[in-house]
Design an enzyme around this catalytic site. Structure first.
Site, PDB file in Angstrom:
ATOM      1  N   HIS A   1       0.859  -1.184   0.000  1.00  0.00           N
ATOM      2  CA  HIS A   1       0.000   0.000   0.000  1.00  0.00           C
ATOM      3  C   HIS A   1       0.898   1.238   0.000  1.00  0.00           C
ATOM      4  O   HIS A   1       1.127   1.847   1.039  1.00  0.00           O
ATOM      5  CB  HIS A   1      -0.914  -0.013   1.228  1.00  0.00           C
ATOM      6  CG  HIS A   1      -1.994   1.013   1.194  1.00  0.00           C
ATOM      7  ND1 HIS A   1      -3.242   0.796   1.722  1.00  0.00           N
ATOM      8  CD2 HIS A   1      -2.021   2.287   0.721  1.00  0.00           C
ATOM      9  CE1 HIS A   1      -3.981   1.879   1.572  1.00  0.00           C
ATOM     10  NE2 HIS A   1      -3.246   2.805   0.960  1.00  0.00           N
TER      11      HIS A   1
ATOM     12  N   GLU B   1      -2.580  -1.686  -3.217  1.00  0.00           N
ATOM     13  CA  GLU B   1      -3.674  -0.899  -2.659  1.00  0.00           C
ATOM     14  C   GLU B   1      -3.314   0.583  -2.670  1.00  0.00           C
ATOM     15  O   GLU B   1      -2.138   0.937  -2.558  1.00  0.00           O
ATOM     16  CB  GLU B   1      -3.932  -1.294  -1.196  1.00  0.00           C
ATOM     17  CG  GLU B   1      -4.302  -2.735  -0.978  1.00  0.00           C
ATOM     18  CD  GLU B   1      -4.559  -3.036   0.487  1.00  0.00           C
ATOM     19  OE1 GLU B   1      -5.179  -4.063   0.769  1.00  0.00           O
ATOM     20  OE2 GLU B   1      -4.133  -2.237   1.351  1.00  0.00           O
TER      21      GLU B   1
ATOM     22  N   HIS C   1      -8.065  -5.694   7.281  1.00  0.00           N
ATOM     23  CA  HIS C   1      -7.857  -4.664   8.303  1.00  0.00           C
ATOM     24  C   HIS C   1      -8.174  -5.235   9.682  1.00  0.00           C
ATOM     25  O   HIS C   1      -9.324  -5.512  10.013  1.00  0.00           O
ATOM     26  CB  HIS C   1      -8.690  -3.403   8.066  1.00  0.00           C
ATOM     27  CG  HIS C   1      -8.084  -2.198   8.738  1.00  0.00           C
ATOM     28  ND1 HIS C   1      -7.214  -1.337   8.088  1.00  0.00           N
ATOM     29  CD2 HIS C   1      -8.164  -1.739  10.002  1.00  0.00           C
ATOM     30  CE1 HIS C   1      -6.815  -0.392   8.921  1.00  0.00           C
ATOM     31  NE2 HIS C   1      -7.391  -0.619  10.093  1.00  0.00           N
TER      32      HIS C   1
END
Length: 237
Positions: free
Chosen positions: A43, A70, A190
């Site tokens: 990410h 991401e 998450h």
């Protein structure tokens, strides 16, 4: 079997804190795949505080499983993804100064934008996933963008599970059922961890992939310390 994609942002954070190349991000990515994980997730953020854009490029030749990038689809991110052409891009609406992702997309409000971005990635044969909260309207909105998958934002589930409230899974079950009806693939991520992942998996039908970083790396530290300390003690005898 649900695929495990390991987010290696924290490895880059540790490397950047000291300078140099320890731990070696590319070697870690190789080992993670050798140990059985079916994907690598990164990410990158504009300030490159952990994953650097060059890391994303270097990993292209290292990741032979699934490569998932991401991020917030601002121009530099879009250009990076189109250059690398990973297996999957996950669109996340994180602000520039956010510590970590903290909300899913409003797929109704941003539907036109997301549809345009999704089509661009799909023209380049990159599977697109939309990061969403477990809200039925947002699932329907994600379908309207043309994306192949959603990634369920699981912090709320993890918080409730840690408090002993297993009913926190219910919005995710409803969201997954709707996604399955609409033909959307389901990813999740998450705050998933060894503590809660089995329960989540058991209750989410057709869960294709989970992306886990912070918890997995932290657990690896805890579970590996005994072994490493004893290796040092052996060498110091």
């Amino acid at each position: 079997m649900t695929k495990l994609s390991v987010n290696i942002n924290k490895i880059a954070t540790l490397r950047n804190a000291r300078g140099g190349n320890v731990p070696d991000l590319l070697q870690v990515a190789k080992h993670i795949q050798e140990y059985g994980a079916k994907g690598i997730t990164i990410h990158p953020r504009p300030d490159e505080r952990h994953i650097r854009y060059q890391d994303a490029r270097d990993l292209k030749s290292i990741v032979y499983t699934e490569y998932n990038i991401e991020g917030n689809p601002e121009k530099s991110f879009i250009d990076l993804v189109l250059e690398i052409k990973p297996t999957q891009v996950t669109l996340v609406p994180d602000a520039i100064d956010t510590i970590t992702s903290n909300a899913g997309w409003n797929t109704i409000k941003h539907q036109s934008f997301l549809k345009e971005i999704t089509q661009e990635f799909q023209r380049n044969n990159i599977r697109t996933s939309i990061f969403v909260d477990p809200v039925l309207e947002m699932i329907e909105g994600a379908k309207a963008t043309g994306a192949e998958r959603i990634e369920l934002y699981t912090e709320a589930f993890a918080d409730q599970f840690s408090l002993g409230n297993k009913n926190g899974i219910q919005p995710y079950v409803a969201a997954a059922n709707l996604a399955n009806e609409l033909g959307l693939g389901i990813n999740a991520g998450h705050d998933l961890s060894l503590e809660n992942i089995e329960y989540f998996k058991q209750n989410i039908p057709n869960l294709l992939e989970v992306s886990i970083g912070h918890a997995l790396i932290s657990e690896a530290l805890y579970l590996g310390l005994d072994n490493v300390i004893n290796m040092y003690l052996h060498k110091l005898k």
